[in-house]
Every structure is written in structure tokens, then in C-alpha cells.
Enzyme design. Structure first.
Site, mmCIF file in Angstrom:
data_model
loop_
_atom_site.group_PDB
_atom_site.id
_atom_site.type_symbol
_atom_site.label_atom_id
_atom_site.label_comp_id
_atom_site.label_asym_id
_atom_site.label_seq_id
_atom_site.Cartn_x
_atom_site.Cartn_y
_atom_site.Cartn_z
ATOM 1 N N THR A 1 5.554 83.276 39.603
ATOM 2 C CA THR A 1 5.078 82.735 40.875
ATOM 3 C C THR A 1 6.162 82.870 41.942
ATOM 4 O O THR A 1 6.078 82.230 42.993
ATOM 5 C CB THR A 1 4.684 81.250 40.741
ATOM 6 N N ARG B 1 8.555 86.189 43.041
ATOM 7 C CA ARG B 1 8.430 87.428 43.803
ATOM 8 C C ARG B 1 8.111 88.579 42.861
ATOM 9 O O ARG B 1 8.640 88.658 41.757
ATOM 10 C CB ARG B 1 9.731 87.731 44.572
ATOM 11 N N ASP C 1 1.159 85.695 40.088
ATOM 12 C CA ASP C 1 0.711 85.310 41.424
ATOM 13 C C ASP C 1 1.368 86.191 42.485
ATOM 14 O O ASP C 1 1.112 86.008 43.671
ATOM 15 C CB ASP C 1 1.052 83.829 41.682
ATOM 16 N N GLU D 1 2.081 93.942 48.059
ATOM 17 C CA GLU D 1 1.212 92.874 48.552
ATOM 18 C C GLU D 1 0.889 93.125 50.022
ATOM 19 O O GLU D 1 1.776 93.504 50.791
ATOM 20 C CB GLU D 1 1.896 91.509 48.393
ATOM 21 N N HIS E 1 -1.271 85.593 45.258
ATOM 22 C CA HIS E 1 -0.099 84.941 45.864
ATOM 23 C C HIS E 1 -0.509 83.676 46.628
ATOM 24 O O HIS E 1 -0.314 83.561 47.846
ATOM 25 C CB HIS E 1 0.652 85.898 46.779
ATOM 26 N N GLY F 1 0.462 80.428 45.591
ATOM 27 C CA GLY F 1 1.213 79.309 45.033
ATOM 28 C C GLY F 1 1.250 78.083 45.923
ATOM 29 O O GLY F 1 1.161 76.954 45.446
#
Length: 257
Positions: free
Chosen positions: A175, A177, A201, A206, A224, A226
Site C-alpha cells: 500500500t 508505492r 493498491d 498509475e 490506489h 489507501g
């Protein structure tokens, strides 16, 4: 009328991570950078727990079977996963989020181990076992969760050699990078059957993620999110605004980097 100075003076990030900012270049230009620590630790730790459970207990495959109408049998071996309760949890990076995740993991009676730049005091460690090296930590991690920043030193932190050090059937959670994981090596470890699953995540690319991951039922993925609770996102926005208010009032922002 006074002429306004339109030069960029401050970047108030709506995030904790600032790996998208060239801090050295910004500093050289006199541009201030802030972030929003503290307020998203619990929300991100919740997502880490969700990913760990989802990867361990076949959430992707199970959901697909029920949704598709393919659930037509049961047996003692049907959808058998990896039990979280009582397992050994390894955490790389015992900062705010790492400690919040450890606190939640203790609710599952997990045996918490960690590797950090320095050993925590007893109050912060809460009984977690310190490992001076990542190699030592990986050897005992039935579950591994990454909570360290993306830097030149941590890029591809988890590569083929380090995946091989994990116990057979281990599950990895990220969670932090995407850059922390060599995604090709991760797929290789899953294909070989050495890893039991992954909960992700964040990704090298991205938005979008890695399309090749879609072929793995034992990778449980989220986009992503979180920090994506209403309370947390509001708190992050307010913290960014506080940093801007302080800067333009001539004070030092509380979250100056």
C-alpha cells in the site's frame, strides 16, 4: 496597484508521498514543498488489512465464481486459503502507517516482525520483533507488508532474489508505492508457486496498473485508494490548506519538507 508576483512559491501536496516531486530541484528554486502526514495512517492500514485478507482467502476467484453462477459444488478442499490469524507478519517500514497496520494485525493475533532504519522504543514497538536486515525479516514473513517510501534505494526493493527468501506460500501486500516491487519478478514468483498471493493498491504505472496482473486470480488489486475515506480525504485537504495559510501568512508550514 502593486504588481503580483506570479512565480510558483509553494507546492502543497494532498498526499504523504512526494516521490512525484523533484525535491532537490524545487529547493534550488526556492519553492517550498509540504505534504499531509499523520491523518491517513488508519485508512491506509485498513486497506492493507483488506488486501492481506483478500489475497489470503481467494477474494478475487471467490467473487468471480459466485457472480458468474459457476458455484455449483463444495468439498473439503474447495477454495482453501491461507489463514491470517496467528501467522507471522513482516513489515518493512515501521512508520505511522506501518505501526497502524501492526496494531490492527494484533487483533488477528499475528506475530509481528519489522525491519526499519532504526529500532523502535518498546512503547512504539508494542512487542514487535526488530530485524536489522531485510533478509532476516523475509525468512520469517508468512505475510509481508510494505510501508516504506519510494526512493532510489528502495526501487525494486522486492526483486526475484528477495521473493525467494520468503517462506513458500507467503503473501505480499503493498500500500506504499509501486516502485518498491519488481512486477516481472512478482509474476515469476507467483507462476512458480513460491508465493501464495499478493494484495496491491499501487503499481509501477498509475493510473492503469499492470494489465498482465489480470491473469492472476491470486492477485487482489485496488486502484490506489489507501486514503479514500471521506474523513481522511477531508483531513488531508484541510491539512494542505493549513500549510498554504501558514506560508502566505509568513509562518513556517507545519508539514514543511
Amino acid at each position: 496597484m502593486a504588481k503580483l508576483d506570479a512565480r510558483l512559491k509553494i507546492i502543497a501536496n494532498h498526499s504523504v508521498g512526494v516521490d512525484h516531486c523533484d525535491l532537490a530541484a524545487l529547493k534550488a528554486r526556492g519553492i517550498v514543498v509540504t505534504n499531509t502526514p499523520d491523518v491517513l495512517s488508519d485508512a491506509t492500514a485498513e486497506i492493507a488489512m483488506l488486501l492481506m485478507l483478500g489475497a489470503a482467502r481467494h477474494a478475487v476467484a471467490g467473487d468471480r465464481i459466485v457472480r458468474s453462477g459457476a458455484w455449483d459444488n463444495w468439498s473439503p478442499s474447495f477454495m482453501v486459503g491461507k489463514q491470517v490469524t496467528g501467522a507471522r507478519l513482516g513489515i518493512i517500514g515501521m512508520g505511522r502507517v506501518g505501526r497502524a497496520f501492526a496494531a490492527k494485525a494484533r487483533g488477528f493475533a499475528m506475530d509481528v516482525h519489522y525491519c526499519n532504519r532504526s529500532k523502535l522504543d518498546d512503547t512504539m514497538a508494542q512487542g514487535a520483533t526488530f530485524h536489522e536486515s531485510i533478509k532476516s525479516l523475509l525468512g520469517v514473513a508468512d505475510f509481508l507488508s510494505l510501508h516504506c517510501p519510494a526512493t532510489a534505494q528502495t526501487t525494486n526493493l522486492m526483486n526475484a532474489d528477495r521473493f525467494a527468501l520468503l517462506p513458500p506460500g507467503a503473501v505480499i501486500v503493498n500500500t506504499a508505492r509501486g516502485a518498491l516491487i519488481d512486477e516481472t519478478a512478482l509474476m515469476g514468483a507467483l507462476d512458480a508457486g513460491h508465493l501464495g498471493g499478493a494484495g496491491l493498491d499501487c503499481f509501477n504505472v498509475e493510473p492503469g496498473g499492470n494489465p498482465a496482473f489480470a491473469h492472476f486470480d491470486n492477485i487482489f488489486m485496488l486502484p490506489h485508494i489507501g486514503s479514500a475515506t471521506r474523513q481522511t480525504r477531508d483531513a488531508m485537504g484541510n491539512r494542505a490548506l493549513d500549510n498554504l495559510d501558514a506560508f502566505f501568512a509568513g509562518r513556517t508550514p507545519g508539514d514543511l519538507l
